[in-house]
Design an enzyme around this catalytic site. Structure first.
Site, PDB file in Angstrom:
ATOM      1  CG  ASP A 158      -2.111  -0.774   0.666  1.00  0.00           C
ATOM      2  OD1 ASP A 158      -2.430  -1.100  -0.235  1.00  0.00           O
ATOM      3  OD2 ASP A 158      -2.634  -1.522   1.750  1.00  0.00           O
TER       4      ASP A 158
ATOM      5  CG  ASP B 280      -7.263  -4.457  -2.643  1.00  0.00           C
ATOM      6  OD1 ASP B 280      -7.712  -5.213  -3.206  1.00  0.00           O
ATOM      7  OD2 ASP B 280      -7.706  -3.958  -1.363  1.00  0.00           O
TER       8      ASP B 280
HETATM    9  N1  GLY Z   1      -7.661  -1.964   0.207  1.00  0.00           N
HETATM   10  C1  GLY Z   1      -8.178  -2.749   1.078  1.00  0.00           C
HETATM   11  C2  GLY Z   1      -9.651  -2.274   0.918  1.00  0.00           C
HETATM   12  O1  GLY Z   1     -10.301  -1.984  -0.162  1.00  0.00           O
HETATM   13  O2  GLY Z   1     -10.419  -2.593   1.854  1.00  0.00           O
END
Ligand code: GLY
Length: 371
Positions: A88, A150
């Site tokens: 992330d 994601d």
């Molecule tokens: N990237 C984690 C979520 O979308 O919850």
């Protein structure tokens, strides 16, 4: 209400929230419309500063610049805590230090963002040609070989780093990861797995799974939205038609499965007896992605269809989910579903807020963002 009138209310709301937030960062909404604060090392840390930078980009008011700069020491210090890193880094540093550099030309911000990009490339697995999503606890932890959809949103940091430095490696890794995601996470019917698992030592492709969706073979709506927006960003940087077509496939699936008001349930394949929570964040991310994708497709009718759908989603969000006239609310959107399987079902979410602002700005014609 026009988009610029809505944006004026959004910026008022952010202005009001600045003294309440101080140097904190919102994590997840509570029942009294305040935000639980992030403890160190949260993946959502970047979404509040991202809103501050968007507000500054649009208004050039010092109050937004000062609030964003007050957050900066946290992001710089976090770079020195590699145990706090996972994939992330793109979410975190595109919306903080890349944004800062793009808007102010600040060299400290540029250097910090490049360090974040370096850490992200360190997660690349050349056997499977993917960026490892979450950290693993042992040699046998499946996370060693896990991607999640994601992660597409983290690639903008790498594309930006290649442009900044002239070094192709960042971009090569981003393209490889996007291509691997396309080949594994998208099913033939254009729905998606949340996650795909590889043998980390050989790269062998093992299976799709879910962590946050309803089932392994369902279609988690926020993941689909990450895919639409993320593949469109990859296309924006590369011009690679594969990524535009991937975004189109995901958009078509989502559009065909949305409920009447255009705001997704948390999963597109819920059984009748499953809880039917809405996820306003999935709607906001998808609306922003559809506006971006509409600028990329050649067919005018298709582009108009995406813009119309995005506007309809935004109108539903403004009418039934936005908290603009709620003086106590620290967030912008109600009814986000963060992690239904863990019991987080109906909250304000900082990423819903951020993408609501991005979608409103895209609806108003802004095309420059921090990804
Ligand atoms: N990237 C984690 C979520 O979308 O919850």
């Amino acid at each position: 209400m026009t988009y610029s009138e809505t944006l004026a209310l959004v910026f008022d709301h952010i202005r009001r929230t600045i003294p309440r937030m101080g140097t904190d960062r919102p994590a997840i909404g509570r029942g009294d419309w305040t935000y639980e604060r992030c403890h160190d090392n949260h993946w959502v840390d970047g979404f509040w500063i991202g809103q501050l930078w968007l507000a500054y980009a649009e208004t050039r008011e010092a109050v937004f610049l000062e609030a964003a700069r007050a957050q900066r020491p946290y992001f710089l210090a976090r770079l020195d805590r590699p145990d706090s890193h996972d994939h992330d880094l793109g979410f975190l540093y595109s919306l903080s230090l890349v944004a800062d550099f793009k808007l102010t030309g600040d060299e400290t911000a540029r250097r910090g963002a490049l360090r974040a990009a370096d850490f992200l490339t360190g997660r690349y697995n050349p056997h499977g040609r993917f960026i490892q999503a979450w950290n693993s606890q042992s040699e046998h932890d499946r996370n060693r070989g896990r991607i999640i959809i994601d992660c597409l949103e983290n690639l903008g940091l790498l594309f930006w780093a290649s442009k900044q430095t002239g070094q192709p490696r960042y971009r090569e890794i981003a393209v490889a990861h996007a291509a691997t995601t396309l080949e594994t996470i998208i099913r033939p019917d254009n729905s998606t797995y949340h996650s795909f698992v590889f043998d980390p030592d050989t790269g062998e492709r093992l299976c799709g799974e879910t962590v946050q969706g309803f089932a392994d073979d369902s279609c988690w709506s926020r993941g689909q939205s990450w895919g639409i927006h993320g593949f469109a960003v990859a296309h924006q940087y590369t011009g690679d038609a594969r990524f535009r077509e991937a975004a189109v496939r995901l958009a078509e699936y989502a559009l065909a499965h949305l409920p009447g008001d255009g705001v997704p349930y948390w999963d597109y394949r819920l059984t009748d007896d499953a809880p039917h929570y809405r996820d306003s964040s999935a709607g906001a991310i998808m609306a922003a992605g559809l506006f971006l994708l509409a600028d990329q497709v050649a067919d005018e009718a298709q582009a108009a269809r995406y813009r119309d759908a995005a506007r309809a989603m935004l109108h539903a969000l403004i009418a039934d989910y936005a908290l603009l006239d709620h003086p106590e609310a620290e967030g912008l959107l109600a009814h986000g579903a963060s992690h239904v399987r863990q019991g987080y079902t109906d909250n304000m979410l900082p990423y819903g807020d951020y993408f609501f602002v991005e979608a409103l700005l895209r609806a108003s014609g802004r095309t420059a963002f921090f990804w």
